[in-house]
Design an enzyme around this catalytic site. Structure first.
Site, PDB file in Angstrom:
ATOM      1  N   GLN A  10     -75.952  44.813 -29.868  1.00  0.00           N
ATOM      2  CA  GLN A  10     -77.088  45.717 -29.717  1.00  0.00           C
ATOM      3  C   GLN A  10     -78.213  45.050 -28.934  1.00  0.00           C
ATOM      4  O   GLN A  10     -78.382  43.836 -28.984  1.00  0.00           O
ATOM      5  CB  GLN A  10     -77.597  46.134 -31.100  1.00  0.00           C
ATOM      6  CG  GLN A  10     -76.614  46.981 -31.882  1.00  0.00           C
ATOM      7  CD  GLN A  10     -77.141  47.422 -33.229  1.00  0.00           C
ATOM      8  OE1 GLN A  10     -76.557  47.152 -34.259  1.00  0.00           O
ATOM      9  NE2 GLN A  10     -78.251  48.137 -33.224  1.00  0.00           N
ATOM     10  N   SER A  91     -72.310  39.405 -32.411  1.00  0.00           N
ATOM     11  CA  SER A  91     -72.563  40.390 -33.456  1.00  0.00           C
ATOM     12  C   SER A  91     -71.604  41.574 -33.320  1.00  0.00           C
ATOM     13  O   SER A  91     -70.392  41.409 -33.431  1.00  0.00           O
ATOM     14  CB  SER A  91     -74.031  40.838 -33.377  1.00  0.00           C
ATOM     15  OG  SER A  91     -74.341  41.773 -34.382  1.00  0.00           O
ATOM     16  N   LEU A  92     -72.115  42.767 -33.047  1.00  0.00           N
ATOM     17  CA  LEU A  92     -71.284  43.944 -32.845  1.00  0.00           C
ATOM     18  C   LEU A  92     -70.189  43.679 -31.808  1.00  0.00           C
ATOM     19  O   LEU A  92     -69.092  44.242 -31.892  1.00  0.00           O
ATOM     20  CB  LEU A  92     -72.158  45.118 -32.397  1.00  0.00           C
ATOM     21  CG  LEU A  92     -71.416  46.374 -31.940  1.00  0.00           C
ATOM     22  CD1 LEU A  92     -70.780  47.067 -33.129  1.00  0.00           C
ATOM     23  CD2 LEU A  92     -72.348  47.308 -31.189  1.00  0.00           C
ATOM     24  N   ARG A 116     -70.220  51.219 -40.116  1.00  0.00           N
ATOM     25  CA  ARG A 116     -71.018  49.997 -40.251  1.00  0.00           C
ATOM     26  C   ARG A 116     -72.497  50.277 -39.997  1.00  0.00           C
ATOM     27  O   ARG A 116     -73.373  49.822 -40.731  1.00  0.00           O
ATOM     28  CB  ARG A 116     -70.493  48.958 -39.265  1.00  0.00           C
ATOM     29  CG  ARG A 116     -71.231  47.617 -39.228  1.00  0.00           C
ATOM     30  CD  ARG A 116     -70.553  46.739 -38.171  1.00  0.00           C
ATOM     31  NE  ARG A 116     -71.095  45.383 -38.088  1.00  0.00           N
ATOM     32  CZ  ARG A 116     -72.037  44.989 -37.242  1.00  0.00           C
ATOM     33  NH1 ARG A 116     -72.591  45.879 -36.409  1.00  0.00           N
ATOM     34  NH2 ARG A 116     -72.447  43.738 -37.212  1.00  0.00           N
ATOM     35  N   HIS A 200     -77.988  40.888 -39.730  1.00  0.00           N
ATOM     36  CA  HIS A 200     -77.651  39.486 -40.027  1.00  0.00           C
ATOM     37  C   HIS A 200     -78.600  38.823 -41.014  1.00  0.00           C
ATOM     38  O   HIS A 200     -78.489  37.622 -41.248  1.00  0.00           O
ATOM     39  CB  HIS A 200     -77.546  38.665 -38.734  1.00  0.00           C
ATOM     40  CG  HIS A 200     -76.695  39.315 -37.701  1.00  0.00           C
ATOM     41  ND1 HIS A 200     -75.349  39.542 -37.897  1.00  0.00           N
ATOM     42  CD2 HIS A 200     -76.994  39.846 -36.501  1.00  0.00           C
ATOM     43  CE1 HIS A 200     -74.858  40.169 -36.827  1.00  0.00           C
ATOM     44  NE2 HIS A 200     -75.832  40.377 -35.985  1.00  0.00           N
ATOM     45  N   GLN A 249     -70.482  38.189 -40.965  1.00  0.00           N
ATOM     46  CA  GLN A 249     -71.454  38.240 -39.871  1.00  0.00           C
ATOM     47  C   GLN A 249     -72.508  39.316 -40.069  1.00  0.00           C
ATOM     48  O   GLN A 249     -73.536  39.320 -39.395  1.00  0.00           O
ATOM     49  CB  GLN A 249     -70.751  38.408 -38.517  1.00  0.00           C
ATOM     50  CG  GLN A 249     -69.966  39.705 -38.350  1.00  0.00           C
ATOM     51  CD  GLN A 249     -70.513  40.599 -37.268  1.00  0.00           C
ATOM     52  OE1 GLN A 249     -71.557  41.198 -37.438  1.00  0.00           O
ATOM     53  NE2 GLN A 249     -69.810  40.690 -36.165  1.00  0.00           N
TER      54      GLN A 249
END
Length: 314
Positions: A10, A91-92, A116, A200, A249
């Site tokens: 993101q 991340s994503l 998610r 996170h 994560q």
């Protein structure tokens, strides 16, 4: 030369993203069309028309960034680009990497990251949490600023992206105090990020537990000949390990600088960012300034051609 692909998370979304590549091949819009059928709305139209606030809402951003990354990777393969030896996602972007590595079905991934995103937003309602990038401080100084600013709330260093670039997340009021504390410690710049949840951070623990349950019924397969790095800067080669990393994560920090260093140590000499923007490419150049390393972002037809040329010498 060893080829590595990195997939953004993101923050790289923008109205009009992917338009130049879409003119290059119909595979871009066809990938968006497949995602739209899962989501129940026209994701391509939303990405092109906005508004920006809609793209920044995590429920949209996560399937959008996944789809953009997978569409770009499909175009890469369509143009004859080789399969990379190494992959990592920020991340994503780890979900994008798993799709590209053949570990996770694309349509299933779209539905999974939508879930998610919804779990993350439910854990911390919009406006309650926030994220910010702190530039120009050592990691320990940012962590000290967060401890000083917490005052009974949560604010934590959550993305160790590059030397002098750390992202913090937590309660919005505590993030604001941490920005002030970081500035007092000499931060060169601090800026809020267009992300509607404190990803996170420990505030995401409830979302992580919901994701854990969902992943138990999500089919995953081991990657075929491709090393995929996770949040713990390790190669994951079994479905249980991949599931555990995806849960971890969500509520613990991302060590991107360490991930990049690990990929380079494993032999990566050409790092290609697969998805809109060039955020990771900028970070990667700060992590390792060796000019013999090729670092390219696939953001338009010209950069695609450059990356293909570089990969063919690998």
């Amino acid at each position: 030369m060893s080829l590595a692909f990195v997939f953004p998370g993101q923050g790289s979304q923008a109205v009009g993203m992917m338009a130049a590549l879409a003119q290059h091949s119909p595979i871009i819009e066809s990938t968006f069309a497949a995602a739209s059928r899962v989501l129940g709305y026209d994701l391509w139209k939303r990405s092109q028309e906005g508004p920006a606030e809609a793209l920044a809402a995590t429920e949209c951003t996560q399937p959008l960034m996944l789809t953009a990354a997978v569409a770009t990777y499909r175009l890469w393969l369509e143009r004859g680009g080789p399969v990379p030896a190494l992959m990592a996602g920020h991340s994503l972007g780890e979900f994008s990497a798993l799709v590209a590595a053949g570990c996770l079905d694309f349509e299933a991934a779209v539905d999974l990251v939508r879930f998610r995103a919804e779990a993350m937003q439910a854990a911390v309602p919009a406006g309650v949490g926030g994220m910010a990038a702190i530039l120009g401080l050592e990691d320990m100084d940012v962590e000290d600023a967060c401890r000083e600013a917490a005052q009974g709330e949560v604010v934590e260093a959550v993305n160790f992206n590059a030397p002098g670039q750390v992202v913090i997340a937590g309660h919005a009021s505590a993030v604001a105090r941490a920005i002030a504390a970081a500035t007092a410690r000499g931060a060169r710049r601090s800026m809020a990020l267009p992300i509607s949840v404190p990803a996170h951070s420990s505030l995401m623990q409830p979302a992580a537990e919901r994701l854990r349950t969902r992943l138990e019924t999500t089919p995953l397969t081991a990657p075929a000949g491709v090393a995929v790095y996770g949040v713990d800067v390790k190669v994951h080669s079994s479905p249980p390990a991949m599931r555990a990393a995806l849960v971890k994560q969500l509520h613990t920090p991302v060590y991107w600088a360490a991930t990049v260093r690990t990929m380079i140590a494993a032999g990566a000499t050409c790092l290609v960012e697969c998805g809109p923007g060039k955020v990771l490419t900028g970070l990667n150049r700060r992590v390792d300034k060796n000019r013999d390393l090729a670092m390219i972002a696939l953001e338009d037809p010209k950069s695609l051609d450059e990356a293909l040329a570089a990969a063919r010498t690998a």
